[in-house]
Design a protein around this motif. Structure first.
Motif, PDB file in Angstrom:
ATOM      1  N   TYR A  92       0.832  -1.201   0.000  1.00  0.00           N
ATOM      2  CA  TYR A  92       0.000   0.000   0.000  1.00  0.00           C
ATOM      3  C   TYR A  92       0.867   1.252   0.000  1.00  0.00           C
ATOM      4  CZ  TYR A  92      -3.203   3.619   1.662  1.00  0.00           C
ATOM      5  OH  TYR A  92      -3.936   4.767   1.794  1.00  0.00           O
ATOM      6  N   ASP A  97      -2.294   6.678  -3.117  1.00  0.00           N
ATOM      7  CA  ASP A  97      -3.722   6.496  -2.863  1.00  0.00           C
ATOM      8  C   ASP A  97      -4.385   7.834  -2.525  1.00  0.00           C
ATOM      9  OD1 ASP A  97      -6.136   4.885  -2.325  1.00  0.00           O
ATOM     10  OD2 ASP A  97      -5.790   5.452  -0.242  1.00  0.00           O
ATOM     11  N   ARG A 450      -9.578  -2.792   1.424  1.00  0.00           N
ATOM     12  CA  ARG A 450      -9.553  -3.977   0.563  1.00  0.00           C
ATOM     13  C   ARG A 450      -8.426  -4.921   0.972  1.00  0.00           C
ATOM     14  NH1 ARG A 450     -10.992  -2.251  -5.643  1.00  0.00           N
ATOM     15  NH2 ARG A 450     -12.971  -1.190  -5.172  1.00  0.00           N
ATOM     16  N   GLY A 452      -5.163  -7.376   0.286  1.00  0.00           N
ATOM     17  CA  GLY A 452      -4.013  -7.540  -0.592  1.00  0.00           C
ATOM     18  C   GLY A 452      -3.073  -8.595  -0.042  1.00  0.00           C
ATOM     19  N   LYS A 533     -10.885  -6.715  -3.284  1.00  0.00           N
ATOM     20  CA  LYS A 533      -9.439  -6.919  -3.456  1.00  0.00           C
ATOM     21  C   LYS A 533      -8.775  -5.630  -3.917  1.00  0.00           C
ATOM     22  CE  LYS A 533     -10.480 -10.314  -6.293  1.00  0.00           C
ATOM     23  NZ  LYS A 533     -11.888 -10.633  -5.921  1.00  0.00           N
ATOM     24  N   LYS A 534      -7.517  -5.463  -3.487  1.00  0.00           N
ATOM     25  CA  LYS A 534      -6.731  -4.317  -3.938  1.00  0.00           C
ATOM     26  C   LYS A 534      -6.348  -4.452  -5.401  1.00  0.00           C
ATOM     27  CE  LYS A 534      -4.669  -3.352   0.603  1.00  0.00           C
ATOM     28  NZ  LYS A 534      -3.418  -3.301   1.402  1.00  0.00           N
ATOM     29  N   TYR A 535      -6.218  -5.698  -5.864  1.00  0.00           N
ATOM     30  CA  TYR A 535      -5.811  -5.967  -7.241  1.00  0.00           C
ATOM     31  C   TYR A 535      -6.180  -7.401  -7.556  1.00  0.00           C
ATOM     32  CZ  TYR A 535      -1.977  -6.897  -3.999  1.00  0.00           C
ATOM     33  OH  TYR A 535      -1.250  -7.250  -2.890  1.00  0.00           O
ATOM     34  N   SER A 548      -4.739  -7.716   5.900  1.00  0.00           N
ATOM     35  CA  SER A 548      -4.678  -6.329   5.442  1.00  0.00           C
ATOM     36  C   SER A 548      -5.526  -5.456   6.356  1.00  0.00           C
ATOM     37  CB  SER A 548      -5.171  -6.233   4.001  1.00  0.00           C
ATOM     38  OG  SER A 548      -4.303  -6.916   3.131  1.00  0.00           O
TER      39      SER A 548
END
Length: 814
Positions: A92, A97, A450, A452, A533-535, A548
């Motif tokens: 992160y 962000d 989210r 990760g 999800k972050k990705y 997370s």
């Protein structure tokens, strides 16, 4: 849209951080020929129209009064040595962000993709080896890497598509020797006995487990989540001959007698956990804990208190908690210390309490130690101390939490692994806290950040001893905190319309989904496909165990789901239903529509195979470093005391932290005309809605690693007495006091003399509690303070808290 690039640099006289780095590199890294350091921020932006990008240059990326802005390339001379640093993919990045959120607010569109990096431009005489030393100093491989100077074609994070369900073939057919090798090969935190215990369970199920099931079990049974060391049955407790050993043995006999009176013939194992909690049971049976707030939610210590407000007396719950992040702070100081505070806040927050004051107690090696003298496979003590202070203060200052007391303890043993404790106090109107039993059909909502890869293995990692691989291999275990999201959660949880709908709540501390949601009810069906999800690219195991940060799990009735989701949305928080309470007696996870975890709850709740150990309490002679300050010569004694690092002023450290956010602070951390008198305790008014409070809480701590090293028993007695004495000196009434304990010891292994140290310490704490009539109603244990042959000093830190009238609080300068 093409990737756009911008560079931002502080103008001359405003480049404070660059000048500090120049001094740091020249003195601590021995690069005297270095003449200038330039620090340039680089942003790559994708998904932004030209007009919007131009507007954001002045409104988001820079402050025109103090920043110089360069599009595409900064002005660099051929003599400058330049390198860039960026976070690892998946970590992160708060700067990126925050910029993306600001741009979204400015344009009204979706957030663009942003990647940030820091360029270091160095001028002067410098050898290649010195440049590499600087790179090693500023790049922590746990979370960062050297970035390419080339502009990327796209910022899309391309991750491999996760594989499907993986079965651990042959697991239930392993013999005991194979189970031991399996544990070693997989790097599991659970013991060989636990692996065998799990093997026998899957034999009853007549199947091999999935990879996810083994990871979930390893997480559930980790020392961090299940206190397995503290729950280990002590089959024999022996004492060395001598006056100290004899006294501790006498106390142990009193403890055994007290157990009989409390348990009345019921069979209870003698273990460290029992020693830590017995006096609270004694006090409760004697009717001494009248204001104790008890529930099945065990997130923070809680007691009931009548608070005097402008509108008259009102009943509140006061909640307090201590939290350690020793392992992550050792390997990534900024993120570890930041999430130490974030994790401490989330415990009372999950109890619906608003946290209004924090304390920070840390243990470090000598931060003046030369960087060249740093132990192999370790970060420099200077870097750990500075970056940890920066991380903790950054998180507290951004979330808006006053830090009322900061103290660092210095001892060479903390070079084995740093001590990083955050202790917080929170409050909530009693009527806002509803605790109900989850029933079949209830929904579980995930609210906040989210998921990760950062945070995978945090629970199991913190349960392992630190070794030479940790600095290179533990990146996924360390999270970057997001205080802005946690601040939104605080606002949401203070809303009675939201908090009164919650039946039960848990924060996403160690263990992620499998523990945070798994502990909320006996039987659950969890749909991992619903977890934000972050990705892309995360598999089912990662979704199940990643801790997370800044996420909360709440149980609400099915008919309240839409209302609660709307309240979360009003605070700009993502919220989604991810699980349902059932009556099957099993914990089940589905991913991609298929079941990847299906375990009997009764098996998980065994906490693994029974563990056994023997303890030998030594006589308390000096077994290591001890302060030999005192001699017959007063001048020598005074010089030794004043020359000790633990006596020196910590004003420079204290001033990194904001102690006045929220306007509730009663005593400043430094008092007197010249602000040079450090406070012994912290005090703050209880925050109330729509007015002011005349009721405050006072909190203090007691700890001395040097005395603990000499005698853990006496050190623990001192910790309790010291905390209560400071409370009294600050105007508190110890008859209304409550305690919580923090234990930190080396990896115990199977050596009885190692087990004897926490045994002696906890007996000392029990003895002091009993003598004072004040109970510890909570605590935290961390038993992994070892690195190779080096161990942390035995550490027991006692925190004491009591209510007080605001006007009755005393400050030390008087």
């Amino acid at each position: 849209m093409a990737v756009k690039r911008i560079f931002v640099e502080k103008k001359n006289k405003y480049d404070v951080e660059a000048r500090r780095l120049l001094r740091d590199f020249r003195s601590n890294l021995a690069v005297p020929g270095l003449q200038q350091v330039r620090l340039i921020l680089r942003y790559d932006v994708e998904g932004l129209e030209n007009a919007d990008f131009d507007a954001c240059v002045k409104n988001v990326f820079s402050e025109p009064a103090v920043d110089a802005v360069y599009l595409e390339e900064p002005p660099l001379s051929p003599e400058e040595r330049v390198f860039a640093v960026e976070y690892l993919p998946g970590q992160y990045d708060q700067r990126a962000d925050s910029a993306a959120q600001c741009i979204s607010l400015l344009t009204g569109d979706e957030r663009p993709a942003i990647r940030a990096a820091r360029l270091y431009a160095l001028s002067g005489e410098m050898e290649d080896a010195q440049l590499q030393a600087i790179k090693r100093y500023v790049i922590n491989p746990v979370d960062s890497r050297e970035a390419s100077m080339e502009k990327p074609q796209t910022l899309e994070l391309k991750l491999a598509e996760p594989a499907g369900i993986s079965i651990v073939q042959g697991f239930m057919d392993m013999d005991d020797a194979q189970a031991a090798r399996f544990r070693e090969d997989r790097g599991l935190a659970m013991s060989t006995a636990d692996v065998i215990w799990a093997r026998d369970y899957f034999r009853t199920e007549q199947r091999d487990p999935t990879e996810t099931e083994l990871k979930v079990i390893d997480t559930y049974w980790s020392d961090h989540c299940r206190h397995s060391t503290f729950m280990t049955k002590l089959t024999d407790v022996a004492f060395e001959d001598g006056p100290v050993g004899a006294k501790i043995q006498e106390v142990y006999e009193e403890y055994l007698s007290a157990r009989q009176a409390v348990y009345k013939g019921r069979q209870k194992d003698v273990c460290l956990m029992d020693m830590a909690t017995l006096y609270a049971k004694e006090a409760k049976a004697a009717g001494l804990l009248k204001n104790l707030d008890e529930s099945e939610e065990i997130n923070a210590c809680s007691f009931r208190q009548t608070v005097q407000t402008d509108g008259g007396p009102r009943e509140y719950l006061i909640q307090f908690k201590n939290e350690t992040h020793n392992h992550p702070t050792e390997i990534e100081p900024f993120g570890g210390a930041a999430t130490c505070l974030g994790g401490a806040i989330r415990d009372p927050l999950s109890g619906r309490a608003y946290v209004y004051q924090a304390m920070r107690v840390t243990g470090s090696g000598d931060p003046r130690e030369r960087v060249a003298d740093t132990m192999p496979f370790k970060l420099p003590q200077r870097k750990i101390t500075r970056e940890a202070a920066k991380g903790y203060s950054s998180y507290g200052n951004q979330i808006g939490l006053a830090t009322g007391l900061v103290q660092e303890l210095y001892h060479p043993g903390y070079k084995a692994k740093r001590l990083e404790i955050g202790a917080v106090v929170g409050a909530a109107p009693a009527e806002n806290v509803v605790r109900a039993q989850p029933t079949s059909g209830d929904a579980i909502l995930l609210i906040g950040g989210r998921t990760g890869r950062d945070g995978c293995g945090g629970a199991t990692g913190s349960s392992k001893a630190h070794d030479e691989r940790s600095i290179a291999e533990c990146g996924a275990e360390v999270q970057k905190g997001n205080p802005l999201t946690e601040r939104k959660l605080q606002r949401l949880f203070r809303n009675p319309a939201f908090s009164q709908k919650i039946k039960r709540c848990n924060d996403f501390g160690a263990g992620g989904v499998c523990v945070a949601i798994g502990e909320l009810a006996e039987s659950l069906d969890i749909d991992l496909d619903q977890v934000p999800k972050k990705y892309a690219g995360l598999d089912g195991t990662e979704l199940a165990i990643s801790e997370s940060q800044e996420r909360m799990a709440v149980v609400v009735a099915r008919e309240d789901v839409e209302h609660v989701l709307a309240l979360a949305g009003a605070e700009n928080l993502e919220a989604v239903a991810v699980a349902q309470v059932t009556d099957t007696g099993r914990l089940r996870f589905t991913w991609r529509g298929k079941t990847i975890v299906d375990i009997q709850r009764a098996f998980l709740d065994t906490n693994g195979a029974p563990q056994y150990a023997k303890a030998l309490v030594q006589n308390g002679e000096s077994h290591g470093l001890f302060h030999e300050f005192f001699s017959e010569n007063l001048e020598e004694t005074l010089a030794a005391l004043l020359g000790d690092l633990n006596i020196c002023s910590q004003k420079g450290l204290l001033e990194r932290f904001d102690s006045t956010i929220g306007a509730g602070t009663v005593t400043m951390p430094l008092g007197g005309r010249r602000q040079l008198s450090p406070a012994q305790a912290m005090a703050a008014a209880v925050p109330v809605a729509g007015g002011s409070s005349q009721t405050a809480t006072i909190m203090s701590f007691g700890a001395d690693p040097y005395l603990m090293e000499k005698s853990p028993f006496h050190g623990a007695v001192y910790a309790v007495i010291s905390a209560l004495a400071k409370l009294t000196a600050a105007g508190g009434d110890v008859r209304q006091a409550w305690l919580t304990l923090q234990e930190y010891f080396e990896r115990l292994g199977s050596k009885p003399e190692r087990w004897g140290k926490p045994v002696a310490a906890l007996l000392g704490a029990w003895y002091a509690q009993r003598g004072m009539g004040i109970a510890a109603i909570g605590g935290k244990d961390s038993m992994s303070g070892s690195f190779r042959e080096l161990d942390v000093p035995p550490t027991l830190c006692a925190f004491a808290i009591c209510p007080s009238e605001v006007d009755a609080v005393l400050s030390p300068e008087f």
